[in-house]
Design an enzyme around this catalytic site. Structure first.
Site, PDB file in Angstrom:
ATOM      1  N   CYS A  97      -0.343   0.762   0.659  1.00 47.12           N
ATOM      2  CA  CYS A  97       0.725   1.396   0.176  1.00 47.12           C
ATOM      3  C   CYS A  97       0.856   2.877  -0.492  1.00 47.12           C
ATOM      4  O   CYS A  97       0.168   2.876  -1.413  1.00 47.12           O
ATOM      5  CB  CYS A  97       1.860   0.453  -0.137  1.00 47.12           C
ATOM      6  SG  CYS A  97       3.150   0.957  -0.648  1.00 47.12           S
ATOM      7  N   ASP A 146      -2.459  -2.861   3.169  1.00 49.57           N
ATOM      8  CA  ASP A 146      -1.931  -2.935   4.516  1.00 49.57           C
ATOM      9  C   ASP A 146      -2.725  -3.194   5.502  1.00 49.57           C
ATOM     10  O   ASP A 146      -3.648  -2.297   5.833  1.00 49.57           O
ATOM     11  CB  ASP A 146      -1.055  -1.810   4.883  1.00 49.57           C
ATOM     12  CG  ASP A 146       0.474  -1.473   3.962  1.00 49.57           C
ATOM     13  OD1 ASP A 146       0.773  -2.598   3.554  1.00 49.57           O
ATOM     14  OD2 ASP A 146       0.441  -0.300   3.567  1.00 49.57           O
TER      15      ASP A 146
END
Length: 276
Positions: free
Chosen positions: A183, A190
């Site tokens: 992120c 992620d």
């Protein structure tokens, strides 16, 4: 214009269960596009950000809860993306709000999301009782790269790793489940899978896998990573027809699946992969 640091990410947020469109936090796409040499006024691709919402509920006129799975399609040519935590907070605000029908919820969401993104957003809501086999697990088409025996040294996005054989023209589909980025604001991981469908000089598979793995400690939002991959493949591999489609693992009841393509014939399928 709102910056990532001003978003709800990484901050304590109140749980608001009454409808509030003001919770949405749009951010301009232009800044990151300028960074990688994409002209926002003449995009080299068409595309959409496909969001799936698995934690979506509201009340009917008699106060009885309704639940559904939402599919949200945000066009890539919209000036803004919508920050994911704000999207989650916005969806939570439906939880104790009464609506006359599913259609009424769709209309409200399409109005709010289109206003935030600056372009026409399409929303599909499917009650769980109607899901049937549409929720079956899919696999990505094409050749998987993940078992290549490679040595990896780089974990920040390195487009110079890419190589292509200009003496060999191909039309092929490749994919990998080893995509991971972080992120942009919080640095939290992620996880994703990525499909690359292209024609042009044959991309060296080992170099491509090393390149995709090099995103492992790279900080960007999902949409920005996909656009970076698209741009790098065009520049370093001289691809002519190119589609990049990433399917990210859900977080907070949402998964985000951006695709970018210069192939007019490419049709986006909203597959559900095993990690989604």
């Amino acid at each position: 214009m709102a910056t990532p640091e001003a978003s709800p990410l990484g901050k304590t947020s109140a749980y608001i269960d009454q409808y509030d469109a003001g919770l949405l936090f749009p951010m301009e796409r232009k800044g990151k596009r300028d960074e990688i040499g994409i002209n926002s006024n003449a995009l080299p691709f068409r595309g959409v950000d496909v969001w799936n919402a698995y934690e979506l509920s509201w009340l009917n006129p008699r106060g009885k809860p309704r639940v559904a799975i939402g599919e949200i399609f945000i066009p890539a040519d919209s000036p803004c993306l919508i920050e994911s935590k704000s999207f989650k907070l916005y969806l939570n605000s439906f939880n104790q709000t009464r609506f006359d029908s599913v259609r009424a919820v769709v209309e409200v969401m399409e109005r709010d999301l289109s206003g935030a993104a600056g372009g026409p957003v399409r929303v599909i809501l499917v009650p769980l009782s109607q899901m049937g086999h549409s929720a079956d697990i899919s696999t990505l088409p094409g050749e998987n790269l993940d078992e290549l025996d490679i040595e990896v040294e780089h974990y920040q996005a390195r487009p110079e790793l890419l190589r292509a054989d200009t003496s060999q023209e191909v039309d092929e589909v490749l994919h990998s489940h080893l995509l991971k980025s972080n992120c942009l604001v919080t640095g939290q991981p992620d996880w994703g899978s990525v499909l690359i469908d292209y024609s042009g000089p044959r991309i060296d598979r080992e170099s491509l896998l090393k390149y995709l793995i090099s995103f492992r400690q790279h900080n960007e939002f999902h949409e920005q990573c996909v656009e970076r991959i698209f741009q790098d493949l065009r520049r370093h591999c001289d691809t002519r027809r190119l589609t990049v489609y990433a399917r990210y693992v859900r977080r907070g009841g949402l998964d985000i699946n951006p695709y970018r393509s210069n192939d007019e014939a490419f049709v986006v399928d909203n597959w559900r992969l095993v990690r989604q």
